[in-house]
Design a protein around this motif. Structure first.
Motif, short mmCIF file in Angstrom:
data_model
loop_
_atom_site.label_atom_id
_atom_site.label_comp_id
_atom_site.label_asym_id
_atom_site.label_seq_id
_atom_site.Cartn_x
_atom_site.Cartn_y
_atom_site.Cartn_z
N ASP A 86 8.95 -8.20 2.36
CA ASP A 86 7.61 -7.98 2.72
C ASP A 86 7.16 -6.52 3.07
O ASP A 86 8.09 -5.54 2.62
CB ASP A 86 7.52 -8.56 4.38
CG ASP A 86 6.22 -9.22 4.73
OD1 ASP A 86 5.36 -8.69 4.26
OD2 ASP A 86 6.13 -10.18 5.43
N ASP A 87 6.06 -6.09 3.52
CA ASP A 87 5.63 -4.88 3.64
C ASP A 87 5.81 -4.57 4.98
O ASP A 87 5.05 -5.21 5.71
CB ASP A 87 4.40 -4.82 3.28
CG ASP A 87 3.94 -3.27 3.16
OD1 ASP A 87 4.35 -2.47 4.23
OD2 ASP A 87 2.95 -2.93 2.69
N PRO A 88 6.56 -3.63 5.46
CA PRO A 88 6.90 -3.31 6.76
C PRO A 88 5.55 -2.87 7.67
O PRO A 88 5.53 -3.30 8.95
CB PRO A 88 7.99 -2.03 6.79
CG PRO A 88 8.74 -2.27 5.65
CD PRO A 88 7.55 -2.97 4.51
N VAL A 89 4.67 -2.27 7.00
CA VAL A 89 3.36 -1.99 7.76
C VAL A 89 2.79 -3.17 8.08
O VAL A 89 2.26 -3.44 9.30
CB VAL A 89 2.53 -1.17 6.59
CG1 VAL A 89 1.07 -1.04 7.17
CG2 VAL A 89 3.11 0.28 6.42
N ARG A 90 2.55 -4.31 7.31
CA ARG A 90 1.97 -5.73 7.49
C ARG A 90 2.74 -6.18 8.42
O ARG A 90 2.26 -7.06 9.47
CB ARG A 90 1.73 -6.40 6.45
CG ARG A 90 0.72 -5.68 5.15
CD ARG A 90 -0.71 -5.65 5.84
NE ARG A 90 -1.34 -6.64 5.89
CZ ARG A 90 -2.41 -6.99 6.61
NH1 ARG A 90 -2.72 -6.07 7.72
NH2 ARG A 90 -2.87 -8.08 6.39
N GLU A 135 15.96 0.13 3.22
CA GLU A 135 14.89 0.79 3.18
C GLU A 135 13.77 0.31 4.17
O GLU A 135 13.06 1.22 4.60
CB GLU A 135 14.53 0.92 1.68
CG GLU A 135 13.20 1.92 1.45
CD GLU A 135 12.90 1.99 -0.17
OE1 GLU A 135 11.82 1.65 -0.36
OE2 GLU A 135 13.67 2.53 -0.91
N LYS A 136 13.51 -1.12 4.12
CA LYS A 136 12.52 -1.49 4.64
C LYS A 136 12.56 -1.51 6.26
O LYS A 136 11.54 -1.23 7.01
CB LYS A 136 11.96 -2.90 4.19
CG LYS A 136 11.31 -2.61 2.66
CD LYS A 136 10.81 -3.93 2.32
CE LYS A 136 10.07 -3.70 0.86
NZ LYS A 136 9.32 -4.76 0.37
N ARG A 156 8.57 1.05 -2.29
CA ARG A 156 7.11 1.02 -1.93
C ARG A 156 6.54 2.54 -1.72
O ARG A 156 7.20 3.50 -1.81
CB ARG A 156 7.30 0.53 -0.39
CG ARG A 156 5.90 0.49 0.27
CD ARG A 156 5.86 0.55 1.74
NE ARG A 156 4.64 0.07 2.16
CZ ARG A 156 3.48 0.88 2.28
NH1 ARG A 156 3.68 2.10 1.86
NH2 ARG A 156 2.59 0.49 3.00
N PRO A 157 5.29 2.33 -2.27
CA PRO A 157 4.20 3.67 -2.37
C PRO A 157 4.79 4.48 -1.06
O PRO A 157 4.91 4.08 0.00
CB PRO A 157 2.76 3.18 -2.44
CG PRO A 157 3.21 2.03 -3.13
CD PRO A 157 4.43 1.41 -2.60
#
Length: 349
Positions: A86-90, A135-136, A156-157
């Motif tokens: 998943d994306d940690p921001v989201r 990392e996430k 991730r970018p």
């Protein structure tokens, strides 16, 4: 001692009729379960993320948010969020939104995932399984610590001094580490000073005591006070008015689903003998009447020092009315018995 429910929002076929509940009905049932759990005094309800046809819980935060405005005190958590894919921001945004709707009752339980369907679905390689999580998790913890984020990683970018909104009501937003018993995961959680949740679905729970000690030692070495860190466990089980009724209701769907997973992972067939052994006093299945389940939870507390217990009620699909009854008994009978006994023990000490 917090006591609550965990679920994967099972939508498995009925072991007798072969009929499967729809994902839509299972999602609506979950909201009803959360509302009831709140009403009967349970402390927490967790939904595990999965991306396969036999589970409906691909978006735990959405389901939890649906119940947030209808509940008052119960804490609402993922169990788990597969952070690696998943994306940690989201993830932070979703649970900060849930935190706002619930007025500070949201939590994230982050794990690497014992099911792997999400990795190809979202374009990640299993070759990076451990690296992705490390990392996430780093990024998620940075986001919860600071409104503006500058970060660079491999998978991730990069982010250059950008804000992540909304911010959570709780500061910081609780993040737990979930582990199936991997020593590295336990040490990581201790070093970071994060609460740990251990999935104990087989063997004897007391055998996890060395992992708890490893966690506390890692926390102490990193400068954290291990006595203040919450420790949770998650185990399968079911509560009914009698132990015999609980066993007869819970065994068929459990056997069916465990054999599905077992065929995928090369486990031996799940038998009634396996089931009955696991629901013995020192086993990992919490199946029985309120007094027996309470006795097992008290023993778990003595052996591991846990501060939170998740009962994973339906391993396979069960009649909704029976699940609601189990939740009612857990809140109105089991939890009071556990707290009464723990208070008695503490008074003697």
């Amino acid at each position: 001692m917090e006591i609550g429910i965990s679920t994967f929002l099972e939508a498995t076929p009925d072991p007798v009729t072969g009929a499967a509940i729809s994902h839509a009905e299972r999602l609506r049932n979950a909201v009803e379960e959360i509302v009831l759990a709140d009403q009967v005094g349970l402390d927490v309800y967790g939904i595990g993320e999965h991306h396969r046809p036999d589970y409906a819980g691909s978006a735990p935060a959405v389901v939890l948010a649906a119940a947030a405005a209808m509940t008052k005190r119960i804490r609402l958590t993922s169990a788990v969020t597969v952070l690696s894919s998943d994306d940690p921001v989201r993830v932070y945004q979703a649970f900060a939104t849930l935190d706002g709707i619930s007025n500070g009752r949201a939590e994230i339980m982050a794990g690497r995932g014992s099911f792997i369907e999400s990795f190809p679905l979202f374009g990640y390689s299993l070759d990076d399984y451990d690296e992705l999580f490390e990392e996430k998790l780093e990024l998620l913890l940075q986001i919860r610590a600071s409104e503006k984020v500058t970060w660079r990683g491999k998978h991730r970018p990069p982010i250059q001094h950008l804000g992540v909104y909304p911010r959570s009501v709780q500061n910081p937003l609780p993040v737990w580490i979930a582990s199936g018993g991997n020593p590295e995961s336990v040490v990581r959680a201790g070093q970071l000073g994060l609460p740990i949740a251990l999935a104990i679905i087989g063997g004897m729970p007391e055998r996890f005591a060395p992992l708890v000690e490893l966690y506390k030692e890692a926390a102490a070495r990193a400068g954290h006070n291990p006595d203040t860190l919450p420790i949770a466990t998650h185990s399968h089980g079911f509560v009914a008015d009698t132990t015999e009724q609980a066993a007869e209701l819970f065994f068929p769907p459990t056997q069916a689903q465990m054999n599905v997973i077992g065929r995928e992972r090369g486990w031996p067939p799940y038998t009634r003998e396996t089931f009955d052994a696991a629901r013995s006093l020192r086993g990992a299945l919490y199946v029985g009447d309120p007094e027996y389940v309470a006795e097992k939870i008290v023993l778990l507390r003595k052996n591991l020092g846990v501060t939170r217990f998740f009962l994973h009620v339906n391993v396979g699909t069960m009649p909704h009315r029976e699940v609601l009854r189990a939740i009612e008994l857990l809140g109105t009978k089991v939890a009071p018995l556990v707290r009464q006994e723990l208070a008695r023990i503490e008074a003697k000490e």
